[in-house]
Design an enzyme around this catalytic site. Structure first.
Site, PDB file in Angstrom:
ATOM      1  N   ALA A  85     -19.723  -2.186 -19.349  1.00 22.84           N
ATOM      2  CA  ALA A  85     -20.065  -3.504 -19.079  1.00 22.84           C
ATOM      3  C   ALA A  85     -21.324  -3.947 -19.801  1.00 22.84           C
ATOM      4  CB  ALA A  85     -20.821  -3.150 -17.568  1.00 22.84           C
TER       5      ALA A  85
ATOM      6  N   GLY B 207     -17.701   0.936 -17.667  1.00 17.61           N
ATOM      7  CA  GLY B 207     -16.840   0.217 -16.945  1.00 17.61           C
ATOM      8  C   GLY B 207     -15.423   0.330 -17.695  1.00 17.61           C
TER       9      GLY B 207
ATOM     10  N   GLU C  41     -13.660   3.005 -16.299  1.00 22.29           N
ATOM     11  CA  GLU C  41     -13.413   2.631 -15.009  1.00 22.29           C
ATOM     12  C   GLU C  41     -12.079   1.670 -14.671  1.00 22.29           C
ATOM     13  OE1 GLU C  41     -17.757   1.850 -14.367  1.00 22.29           O
ATOM     14  OE2 GLU C  41     -17.744   2.818 -12.346  1.00 22.29           O
TER      15      GLU C  41
ATOM     16  N   GLU D 227     -23.368   6.227 -18.003  1.00 23.40           N
ATOM     17  CA  GLU D 227     -24.186   5.441 -17.177  1.00 23.40           C
ATOM     18  C   GLU D 227     -25.619   6.109 -16.910  1.00 23.40           C
ATOM     19  OE1 GLU D 227     -21.043   5.631 -16.344  1.00 23.40           O
ATOM     20  OE2 GLU D 227     -20.386   3.214 -16.011  1.00 23.40           O
TER      21      GLU D 227
END
Ligand code: CAA
Length: 250
Positions: A63, A108, A111, A131
């Site tokens: 992200a 992300g 993910e 993260e």
């Protein structure tokens, strides 16, 4: 346009192209990705979906950290929900989805790959959930899907340390299904094979394989709440300022 869809007969190749940020996803790109995936989920002529990143450095580096630095908890929950929508579409659409991981697949990015049914990596790929070093946690399904794919022990080790794994380790721990160069060619070969199978049976197989329960909603909620902490603000700001974070525990 930062998300390109290339149709090769029954196979749709979705390419995320934001190379100046190693294909990290900002709101515009993630929204576009969701739109494209919704379209492909409904499109019966698209039998298999392959997801990859543009260029030779990254699949998706996560992200967009600079964007996240300005978010409060409410906005972070919405942001988390949008990422969950994309990963959920990859997981639940009634046709096989394949990640062709051509470089960094972090946060992300990892993910989204975990949302896919199959994952293939180039020998230069690096995967991980970093993260924790930003003072936050995976927010697009990683706490649940990494554990489902690799087992709870591996998921804890990777999420708590935030370390990245190279392609050979990713293969050993089951995070990817094979290493191939060029990875997109391999993904396309498998995609064409799957496109010749019964779409009805493939759809049912996916639905049954996905029946196991998980706490995805809980993750989306707690990801957002973390943005109220000073540590999250510090971790996200430190990345943008290219310095090490100083976490205080508040
Ligand atoms: N968000 C925003 N920008 C990013 C980015 C990200 N996730 N990843 C890379 N970039 C940008 C860099 O800021 C840099 O931009 P500038 O040239 O403007 O400074 C550009 O992409 C190239 O990156 P680097 O110079 O850092 O390249 P490098 O080769 O030195 O390092 C890297 C590569 C190790 C992948 C490093 O870029 C990095 O650590 N990126 C962040 C990875 C990360 O932490 N991802 C998780 C994000 S959080 C998340 O995804 C939450 C969630 O669960 C939803």
């Amino acid at each position: 346009m930062t998300v390109l869809v290339d149709r090769r007969d029954a196979v749709a190749v979705v390419t995320i192209d934001r190379q100046e940020a190693l294909n990290a996803l900002d709101v515009e790109t993630l929204t576009e990705l969701c739109d494209r995936l919704h379209g492909l989920a409904e499109d019966e002529a698209a039998r298999v979906v392959v997801l990859t990143g543009a260029g030779d450095r990254a699949f998706v580096a996560g992200a967009d950290i600079k964007y996240m630095g300005g978010l409060g908890p409410g906005e972070a929950k919405e942001w988390g929900a949008l990422g969950h929508e994309a990963a959920g579409l990859l997981e639940e659409m009634p046709k096989p989805t394949i990640a062709a991981i051509n470089g960094f697949a972090l946060g992300g990015g990892c993910e989204l790959a975990l949302g896919c049914d199959l994952r293939y990596a180039s020998s230069t790929a690096r995967l991980g959930q970093p993260e924790i070093d930003l003072g936050i946690v995976p927010g697009w399904g990683g706490t649940q899907r990494l554990a489902r794919v690799c087992g709870l022990g591996v998921a804890k080790e990777l999420i708590l340390t935030g370390r990245q794994v190279k392609a050979d380790e990713a293969l050993r721990i089951g995070l990817v299904d094979a290493i191939a160069d060029p990875v997109l060619d391999h993904a396309l070969e498998v995609a064409e094979e799957l496109a010749a199978k019964s779409p009805v049976a493939l759809g049912v197989a996916k639905r049954l394989l996905n029946l196991s329960p998980s706490a995805l909603e809980r993750e989306a909620e707690e990801f957002g709440e973390l943005f109220a902490s000073e540590d999250a603000k510090e971790g996200l700001a430190a990345f943008a300022e290219k310095r090490a974070p100083r976490f205080t525990g508040r």
